[in-house]
Design a protein around this motif. Structure first.
Motif, mmCIF file in Angstrom:
data_model
loop_
_atom_site.group_PDB
_atom_site.id
_atom_site.type_symbol
_atom_site.label_atom_id
_atom_site.label_comp_id
_atom_site.label_asym_id
_atom_site.label_seq_id
_atom_site.Cartn_x
_atom_site.Cartn_y
_atom_site.Cartn_z
ATOM 1 N N ILE A 80 41.892 49.236 50.839
ATOM 2 C CA ILE A 80 40.817 48.285 50.536
ATOM 3 C C ILE A 80 41.294 47.450 49.357
ATOM 4 C CG2 ILE A 80 38.423 48.015 49.782
ATOM 5 C CD1 ILE A 80 37.914 50.774 51.052
ATOM 6 N N ALA A 81 41.469 46.158 49.599
ATOM 7 C CA ALA A 81 42.064 45.309 48.565
ATOM 8 C C ALA A 81 41.288 44.008 48.437
ATOM 9 C CB ALA A 81 43.526 45.005 48.903
ATOM 10 N N ASN A 82 41.380 43.389 47.272
ATOM 11 C CA ASN A 82 40.799 42.072 47.035
ATOM 12 C C ASN A 82 41.660 41.390 45.979
ATOM 13 O OD1 ASN A 82 39.074 39.906 47.163
ATOM 14 N ND2 ASN A 82 37.562 40.764 45.765
ATOM 15 N N ASN A 83 42.632 40.613 46.435
ATOM 16 C CA ASN A 83 43.607 40.043 45.507
ATOM 17 C C ASN A 83 43.035 38.913 44.666
ATOM 18 O OD1 ASN A 83 45.679 41.758 46.377
ATOM 19 N ND2 ASN A 83 46.119 40.426 48.128
ATOM 20 N N ASP A 84 41.992 38.237 45.160
ATOM 21 C CA ASP A 84 41.429 37.101 44.424
ATOM 22 C C ASP A 84 40.276 37.561 43.540
ATOM 23 O OD1 ASP A 84 43.149 35.307 45.706
ATOM 24 O OD2 ASP A 84 41.816 35.217 47.450
ATOM 25 N N PRO A 85 40.298 37.220 42.244
ATOM 26 C CA PRO A 85 39.194 37.627 41.363
ATOM 27 C C PRO A 85 37.912 36.883 41.703
ATOM 28 C CG PRO A 85 40.689 36.150 40.202
ATOM 29 C CD PRO A 85 41.340 36.451 41.528
ATOM 30 N N THR A 86 36.792 37.510 41.372
ATOM 31 C CA THR A 86 35.478 36.879 41.511
ATOM 32 C C THR A 86 35.080 36.311 40.152
ATOM 33 O OG1 THR A 86 34.818 38.418 43.257
ATOM 34 C CG2 THR A 86 33.056 37.269 42.085
ATOM 35 N N ILE A 87 34.681 35.052 40.119
ATOM 36 C CA ILE A 87 34.294 34.404 38.865
ATOM 37 C C ILE A 87 32.809 34.643 38.614
ATOM 38 C CG2 ILE A 87 34.211 32.255 37.561
ATOM 39 C CD1 ILE A 87 37.040 33.301 38.246
ATOM 40 N N LEU A 88 32.500 35.279 37.486
ATOM 41 C CA LEU A 88 31.122 35.566 37.092
ATOM 42 C C LEU A 88 30.782 34.752 35.851
ATOM 43 C CD1 LEU A 88 31.247 39.474 37.398
ATOM 44 C CD2 LEU A 88 30.514 37.842 39.149
#
Length: 382
Positions: free
Chosen positions: A273-281
């Protein structure tokens, strides 16, 4: 609690005078000293004060924790005890900090539990947990400027369950004798990076803080690990685990007057389970004042963790030590094993999520909040 007031009280507890905040944080303290300092800055008569006093009085561990693993004050650390930074106040959760301190004080950072038959659908369950430290130079709470990063700790879980409902007659003289679920979960560090802080109008109510949050990667395996028989290897996060086929089920086959009870079903599965792109908060002044928690989640986590593994199972059948070719049995045995395991994915998932939740970790998600800010500085907490 106010963070600087807590450090002032901790310095008194540790008998440190005439020093800066950074010098206090360069020292070590026991969980009892930390709890006592927290109690001393809690409101008189409050429930939290009584709870912290009870914890402090009942804590027997003498292990000392490096305080700079808990808090990094950045440039504010240069202030002397009792001094404050004008217009900037930082609050922190006493219980969250105390929980982190207790984890740091547990040198082995390992827990092993035998849950017996308490999980629905499982005849027996054993659970092992290992907690790594956050990445170097990443305390639990950090005060810093643009570019500052905080990270969570790595976590490993090993769950071995015997599945109820075996001994099933599959027809043709074939019976399932036992089914086992050897599940391994590793969650890597999640991180939150301060990317911007500004006051567009120059007034505090226009304050805006931007965080790039990246949930921890997770790897899940069904199978055997090279660390299964070594608690020290299981807790060693510097060495990645390797996985191979494990015995998932035992099968009995009745051939005329001969019954074979030594047929093993071996298998393994892996899911990343991966998510290479950060989420901008983005946090505004209201979010910061109310300690609002915002969430970043992995986009490809769409189904049950255990179901995703079971559906990817690679199974083989062998007659243990008999030298017989029994691969023809796989077409009958595999659907029964997969169906039996799919029947317990919900309670297994719930157990894994609850354990991780108790440790402050969630697979594929990161909770972030900004505890206090002024233009040019910010505080991050995970």
């Amino acid at each position: 609690m106010n963070l600087l007031s807590f450090i002032d009280a901790l310095a008194v507890e540790m008998q440190l005078t005439g020093v800066s905040y950074s010098e206090v944080l360069a020292s070590k303290a026991t969980v009892g000293q930390i709890a006592t300092a927290m109690a001393n800055v809690s409101p008189v008569g409050s429930t939290s004060k009584l709870a912290l006093q009870t914890i402090a009085s009942r804590t027997t561990s003498t292990a000392k924790i490096p305080l700079n693993h808990l808090v990094d004050l950045g440039s504010m650390g240069q202030l002397g005890l009792g001094q404050k930074s004008p217009g900037f106040s930082v609050d922190a959760s006493a219980m969250s900090m105390l929980t982190t301190a207790a984890a740091l004080a547990n040198g082995s950072k390992q827990v092993e539990l035998n849950l017996g038959a308490t999980i629905p659908g499982l005849a027996s369950t054993t659970l092992a947990i290992a907690i790594g430290e956050p990445a170097q130079f990443s305390p639990w709470l950090t005060i810093g400027e643009k570019g500052t990063v905080v990270r969570t700790a790595q976590t490993r879980i090993k769950l071995v369950a015997s599945v109820g409902g075996s001994n099933a007659n599959l027809g043709g003289g074939i019976s399932l004798l036992a089914v086992k679920l050897p599940l391994h979960v590793q969650v890597a560090s999640a991180e939150a990076k301060l990317t911007d802080i500004s006051c567009p109008t120059g007034h505090p109510d226009s304050l805006k803080v931007t965080i790039a949050a990246r949930p921890g990667l997770a790897s899940l395996h069904l199978g055997a690990s090279d660390a299964d028989n070594s608690p020290s290897a299981f807790a060693d996060f510097s060495n990645p685990q390797s996985f191979q086929n494990a015995e998932i089920a035992q099968v009995s086959v009745k051939l005329l007057f001969l019954t074979l009870n030594l047929i093993g079903v071996n298998g393994s599965a892996a899911v990343e389970i991966a998510n290479n792109d950060p989420t901008i908060l983005t946090f505004n002044s209201t979010d910061i004042a109310s300690k609002t928690i915002k969430n970043a989640s992995t986009k490809n986590l769409t189904q049950s963790l255990t179901t995703s593994l079971v559906n990817n199972f690679s199974l083989s059948v062998s007659a243990l030590g008999l030298g017989l070719d029994v691969t023809a049995l796989l077409g009958t045995v595999k659907p029964a094993v997969v169906a039996l395991l799919n029947g317990v994915t919900a309670p297994v998932d719930e157990l894994v999520y609850n354990v991780l939740g108790a440790l402050g970790v969630r697979v594929g998600e990161a909770d972030v909040r900004v505890m206090g800010a002024s233009c040019g500085r910010s505080v991050l907490v995970q």
